[in-house]
Design a protein around this motif. Structure first.
Motif, PDB file in Angstrom:
ATOM      1  N   CYS A  47      44.058 -21.955 -38.160  1.00  0.00           N
ATOM      2  CA  CYS A  47      44.929 -22.062 -36.979  1.00  0.00           C
ATOM      3  C   CYS A  47      44.648 -20.959 -35.964  1.00  0.00           C
ATOM      4  O   CYS A  47      44.595 -21.216 -34.750  1.00  0.00           O
ATOM      5  N   GLY A  51      43.265 -21.578 -32.367  1.00  0.00           N
ATOM      6  CA  GLY A  51      44.062 -21.082 -31.247  1.00  0.00           C
ATOM      7  C   GLY A  51      43.269 -20.140 -30.353  1.00  0.00           C
ATOM      8  O   GLY A  51      43.386 -20.180 -29.121  1.00  0.00           O
ATOM      9  N   PHE A  54      40.985 -22.194 -28.088  1.00  0.00           N
ATOM     10  CA  PHE A  54      41.728 -22.759 -26.964  1.00  0.00           C
ATOM     11  C   PHE A  54      42.098 -21.672 -25.954  1.00  0.00           C
ATOM     12  O   PHE A  54      42.113 -21.919 -24.751  1.00  0.00           O
ATOM     13  N   ALA A  59      43.409 -22.629 -22.287  1.00  0.00           N
ATOM     14  CA  ALA A  59      44.627 -23.331 -22.719  1.00  0.00           C
ATOM     15  C   ALA A  59      45.406 -22.407 -23.658  1.00  0.00           C
ATOM     16  O   ALA A  59      45.646 -22.710 -24.822  1.00  0.00           O
ATOM     17  N   VAL A  62      48.370 -23.240 -26.266  1.00  0.00           N
ATOM     18  CA  VAL A  62      48.054 -23.893 -27.529  1.00  0.00           C
ATOM     19  C   VAL A  62      48.037 -22.858 -28.670  1.00  0.00           C
ATOM     20  O   VAL A  62      48.413 -23.159 -29.801  1.00  0.00           O
ATOM     21  N   PHE A  65      51.342 -22.654 -30.265  1.00  0.00           N
ATOM     22  CA  PHE A  65      51.654 -23.802 -31.119  1.00  0.00           C
ATOM     23  C   PHE A  65      50.956 -23.698 -32.482  1.00  0.00           C
ATOM     24  O   PHE A  65      51.505 -24.103 -33.500  1.00  0.00           O
TER      25      PHE A  65
END
Length: 171
Positions: A47, A51, A54, A59, A62, A65
């Motif tokens: 993750c 991340g 991104f 971005a 993201v 998230f």
């Protein structure tokens, strides 16, 4: 003192200490605590690296998230492990059949049954089964967290213990 009376006192004291059944059952957990740590480490690496990619592409929300995914997965596993802390202790000794159920909250339920009248019943319905112990006017469901195979084995073990108890105390 009468030798027969002495023998009877010794016999009663020995019988009071015989333990016919003493077992504790827990829900099965397929992932150990060590396995959980390794899984969480893998999830964190995946993750956070996703991340970060991104973030580098612009971005950046993201990334948050992905962090939220890590927290939610961790909480889901912790809730699952907490529910696995329930246990049931079944004992049959000295004219007392006792069933105790402990919950993660610390609450303890206790049933005391008469072993002379105890009867174990396994009810199968398609893919599910329920294990009951009945004695006089009491009915206790046990092993609700066990699979059908484990319930069958538990039923056999309890029945064997009850039979040994009845043979011993019928003399």
């Amino acid at each position: 003192m009468n030798p027969l009376k002495i023998f009877e006192i010794i016999y009663i004291s020995i019988m009071a200490n015989i333990n016919f059944l003493n077992l504790t059952i827990y829900p099965h957990r397929s992932l150990s605590k060590r396995g959980f740590r390794i899984l969480m480490l893998i999830i964190m690496v995946l993750c956070l690296s996703g991340g970060f990619i991104f973030w580098m592409l612009g971005a950046w929300p993201v990334f948050g998230f992905f962090g939220l995914d890590i927290i939610l997965i961790y909480l889901a596993f912790k809730i699952n492990y907490r529910s696995g802390e329930v246990y049931e202790h079944i004992s049959l000794a000295s004219k007392l059949f006792k069933i105790s159920r402990g919950f993660p909250s610390g609450k303890l339920q206790v049933w005391e049954l008469d072993p002379h009248w105890a009867k174990v019943e396994l009810i199968k319905d398609k893919n599910q089964s329920q294990l009951f112990i009945k004695s006089e006017n009491k009915v206790v469901s046990i092993g609700s967290f066990l699979n059908s195979f484990a319930k069958e084995n538990l039923e056999k073990k309890i029945n064997e213990s009850i039979q040994r108890y009845r043979k011993t105390y019928s003399v």
